[in-house]
Enzyme design. Sequence first.
Site, PDB file in Angstrom:
ATOM      1  CG  HIS B  12      52.094 -23.872  68.177  1.00  0.00           C
ATOM      2  ND1 HIS B  12      52.858 -22.776  68.502  1.00  0.00           N
ATOM      3  CD2 HIS B  12      50.808 -23.466  68.309  1.00  0.00           C
ATOM      4  CE1 HIS B  12      52.056 -21.760  68.802  1.00  0.00           C
ATOM      5  NE2 HIS B  12      50.810 -22.161  68.697  1.00  0.00           N
ATOM      6  CG  HIS B  59      47.890 -21.890  73.427  1.00  0.00           C
ATOM      7  ND1 HIS B  59      49.201 -22.291  73.331  1.00  0.00           N
ATOM      8  CD2 HIS B  59      47.517 -21.560  72.167  1.00  0.00           C
ATOM      9  CE1 HIS B  59      49.601 -22.215  72.064  1.00  0.00           C
ATOM     10  NE2 HIS B  59      48.595 -21.774  71.345  1.00  0.00           N
ATOM     11  CG  HIS B 194      44.987 -21.080  63.024  1.00  0.00           C
ATOM     12  ND1 HIS B 194      46.203 -20.449  62.956  1.00  0.00           N
ATOM     13  CD2 HIS B 194      44.852 -21.455  64.323  1.00  0.00           C
ATOM     14  CE1 HIS B 194      46.786 -20.454  64.153  1.00  0.00           C
ATOM     15  NE2 HIS B 194      45.974 -21.053  65.014  1.00  0.00           N
ATOM     16  CD  GLU B 241      49.106 -19.067  67.046  1.00  0.00           C
ATOM     17  OE1 GLU B 241      48.437 -19.278  68.053  1.00  0.00           O
ATOM     18  OE2 GLU B 241      49.362 -19.963  66.208  1.00  0.00           O
TER      19      GLU B 241
END
Lengths: 121, 282
Positions: B12, B59, B194, B241
């Site tokens: 995402h 976030h 990431h 995540e």
Amino acid sequence: MKSLAGKEPIPGTTIFEGRMAMKGYALNKMCFSFNKAENREAFKADEDAYCVKYGLSDAQRAAVKKRDVLALLNLGGNIYYLAKLTGMFGLNMQDIGAQQAGISLEKFKAKLLAAGETKNG
Amino acid sequence: MARLIGGVGSSHVPAIGNALEQGLQTDPYWKPFFDGYKPVWNWMEDKKPDVAILVYNDHGLNFFLDTMPTFAIGAAAEYQNADEGWGLKPLDPFQGDPEFSWHLIDSLVHDEFDITMCQEMLVDHGFTVPMSLMWPNQDTRDQVKVIPLCVNVVQYPFPTAQRCLKLGEAIGKAVASFDKDLDVVILGTGGLSHQLDGERAGHTNREFDTEFLEKLKDEPEWLLKYSNYELAKIVGPQGVEMIMWLIMRGALGGNIRELSRNYHIPISNTAAGVILFENDAV
């Protein structure tokens, strides 16, 4: 935290846990305010006064002034919140990635592209 | 009764939102990524699910670090997107299904999951990017009702991978016990490897991601042998995540087939993955 006790630090990586979350609370709270355009404008009008209003430490204020992302992380900044701050300086995630890795943006992008080309990334 | 007809795992990354805004789907940088979604677009077009349960993380739009729920579920008739501070244009609101949300919450709480209930909830790019990716056509997207399920993968400690898998299993039960004739799809989003912060920013791990995708259908428990600390080391602090994909996988149960998969490095600083599962009964 007990679940992290005895774990070796991960090189070049900070786990944003309770201790860091407390240390960076005021800084992250300021960054959270940047979701609103009027707060971004108020920051831009007088950056340091805005930092003082949110109760940032001297070290945090100095790091904001220097746009020093690694220093801000070490002072408890969370990367998702810092992105709202650095966005105002015209820096996106790749710009601040390169800054933290200590290489040029071109090299940073090339490194990611290279990871896409090799079998073991 | 409601039927869980399938599930999708997807990254995402906010840059995807920019690419969609600018129509860069066939740009050489983006094409290998967007091409991986064609089977998903066709499947959604064909199956026309009524409801999407979307697992993601906030976030710093709806939740600040003062109050950080481990699992929060939306129970609103409408969910607004809003300015996140760094330039992504807010999208039109998404329609909820409050009756289904309350059923889900009721079922999960009585299954021992302590859920935070949200009658108002702003949804950020973690939610909107997957919605735009699954349903690139706004009219089609607007026909799908949504239930946002927000997971804390921001302020450590995060829920364990095992807890995520079990929550998924409980969601599967909850959907099957909802007394409405609805086709439901579940989306697990975020990841794959990431790292956005620290000197190691830009870290990815193709080998681990590939194994994760390979084992997700038949051996999702494989991921449980890693703690969230170990995952941060292997796939980066934001790569963790991927535990949200286990919620999607757990919900689908045992009888599924994998219809498509794609993996591409890089999208911005991220190794992006997408996988589509369909329930055998469909």
